[in-house]
Design a protein around this motif. Structure first.
Motif: not given
Length: 556
Positions: A52-69
């Protein structure tokens, strides 16, 4: 007080490593947190918490990519899976016909009324329509146990009415909380438990055998919310496998419908079904959360400002594309494609307005059944007859799995097309008024609130929050004003104060002063004006409803 425990706390014999921090005032709730039940959920927590923690971390990483364009899209690595020839396990007969489903929180009277409503399915909700106070969570589990065993009843002394189950009732589904929500009142090995595993684990432990004995060996049935990637579905599938194994239940007896209610998940529908293929009961169009997720995902893109909330309807191209792709995907894999929520509620004191609202519902449900949906949702028992007739008139079979929608060809651009419409000051005001009133109710333990002839829950409050945030962040220019007006923190501040005054007039001074409206307004305003958007409104609000018993320690 005995042995350091409050008389309102429990249990005395919790397994090692478990600490119950919440008070319970009703001794009848003790059996929900039995030693065996707690051990079951603790075992799930210990096994799956890292994933669960790993997947929540993946969410944050993916959102960071969306925030970068970047923008979400179909994964090239799973193209063969999307194009491959495979199917999910056959749908059990007991849930083959799901033409109308009703949803609501796990409150006792609501459960009885919903099960008696005439709907095919009742989704009992621990998520968006429930304020997760400790009492609501544990009492909700007891209510569901009583419902499964058909011993549930409710006495309304004020109205001198007695509620009990009819002979024929809807099939019960349960929606646990999303992966991101914790249950602070239960600590396992020094950490708050995962809300989803608490909700699933307690319900499954207490009801799996009774449920299967009533439904041809199948069940319990679930709805799974807020997922963004198939790896999150893989965790749920492993949880189901482990639960079935522990309880010596048949493999695949648990069935779950996944709500496609995040923008990233719409690009992962085949993959999600594949991960859950032995346990799948289809997908659902979680339309309100989907709109919220759309804004949240593209939050760093100033060219993607949504119009007023009520203009973002299901005929907008990006939403039409999403629903048609969901139908095509589900039917290709042999499972149900469920439609979205009709949030309207009967307007008893205005027949003309009620007729208008019902016509909107009728048109929406006709669109869904004609598109190929196998069923749909309603928020109020008063809509069940209307919605059932629309589906009965247009869906003679139990479902429409035979309609493959090979005519549908949806691209990434279709799913990302911006909705058309205007942004108005009244839209900003309505968002603010709804957001404040919903939060005020949520803080006092109510998670499903009728406001302005619609049933509002956390999903619709989230749309109000993120849309306000987006307009303030990027200074959206409002349409329909004589002089050009951009949304700013100063304008929003004035709107908040004016809407607080309107709310006080509407609800009455006494109710306003006894409620938590000012607190809700401050919380909502802070969320709308933060530099960085919080992922969920309820994460901030949850801290305000947590109540601990400081002296309560589990016996280690």
């Amino acid at each position: 007080m005995e042995n350091g425990y409050s008389s309102k706390s429990l249990p005395l014999d919790a397994p090692a490593g478990i600490r119950i921090r919440g008070p319970l005032s009703d001794p009848s709730l003790n059996r929900i947190l039995s030693r065996e039940a707690l051990q079951f959920v603790a075992d799930l927590e210990r096994e799956f918490r890292p994933r669960v923690k790993f997947n929540l971390g993946c969410r944050r990483e993916e959102q960071a990519r969306y925030d970068s364009g970047e923008l979400p899209g179909f994964d090239p690595a799973t193209r063969e899976l999307r194009e491959g020839d495979w199917s999910c396990s056959k749908t059990p007969a007991v849930i083959a016909d799901r033409r109308v489903e009703i949803t609501g929180p796990v409150e006792r009277k609501m459960i009885i009324n919903a099960l008696n409503s005439g709907a095919k399915v009742f989704m009992a909700d621990f998520e968006d329509s429930l304020s997760p106070t400790w009492d609501n969570i544990v009492r909700g589990q007891k209510n569901l146990c009583d419902a499964v065993n058909r011993s549930i009843s409710f006495e309304d002394k004020a109205r001198n009415k007695h509620y009990k189950l009819n002979d024929k009732t809807a099939v019960l589904f349960v929606r646990p909380r999303g992966w991101h929500l914790q249950e602070a009142h239960i600590e396992i090995d020094g950490e708050p438990a995962t809300g989803a595993l608490i909700d699933f684990g307690l319900y499954y432990f207490h009801n799996h055998s009774s449920f299967r004995s009533k439904h041809d060996g199948y069940g319990p049935f679930f709805y799974l919310p807020k997922m963004q990637h198939s790896r999150e579905a893989a965790v749920w599938n492993a949880v189901f496998d482990r639960a079935e194994e522990r309880m010596a239940a048949p493999r695949g007896s648990i069935r779950a419908t996944v709500l496609i209610e995040t923008l990233p998940a719409v690009f992962q529908m085949h993959e999600i079904l594949y991960e859950l293929r032995e346990h799948s009961a289809g997908l659902n169009c979680g339309r309100w959360d989907y709109i919220f997720s759309f804004v949240k995902t593209v939050r760093a893109h100033p060219d993607r400002l949504l119009p007023d909330r009520f203009q973002v309807g299901m005929t907008q191209h990006f939403l039409k594309s999403y629903t048609e792709l969901l139908i095509k995907t589900c039917h290709r894999r042999g499972v149900h494609a469920m439609g979205g929520m009709a949030a309207q509620i009967p307007i008893r004191d205005d027949p003309a307005a009620n007729d208008t609202a019902f016509e909107l519902v009728r048109a929406d449900k006709l669109r869904e059944v004609k598109a190929g949906h196998d069923g749909t949702w309603a928020a109020h028992p008063g809509l069940i007859e209307l919605v059932t007739k629309v589906f009965d008139d247009n869906m003679p079979r139990a479902n429409q799995l035979h309609i493959k929608r090979d005519d549908v060809h949806v691209t990434e651009a279709d799913l990302l097309q911006m909705p058309r419409g205007v942004r108005t000051l009244e839209g900003l005001r309505h968002n603010t008024r709804v957001g404040i009133q919903y939060l005020a109710a949520w803080l006092t333990g109510t998670g499903s609130v009728p406001l302005y002839n619609l049933m509002e829950d956390a999903a619709t409050a989230e749309i109000s929050r993120v849309q306000n945030w987006q307009w303030i962040k990027y200074g959206a220019v409002l349409d329909g004003e004589i002089v050009a007006v951009s949304v700013s923190k100063e304008l929003f501040g004035r709107v908040v104060e004016e809407e607080i005054g309107r709310i006080e007039r509407e609800v009455g001074k006494k109710r306003f002063e006894s409620g938590r409206y000012r607190e809700a307004a401050a919380l909502f305003a802070r969320q709308c004006t933060k530099e960085d958007l919080d992922d969920f409104l309820t994460l901030d609000a949850y801290r305000r409803i947590v109540k601990f018993v400081p002296a309560l320690q589990a016996r280690l």
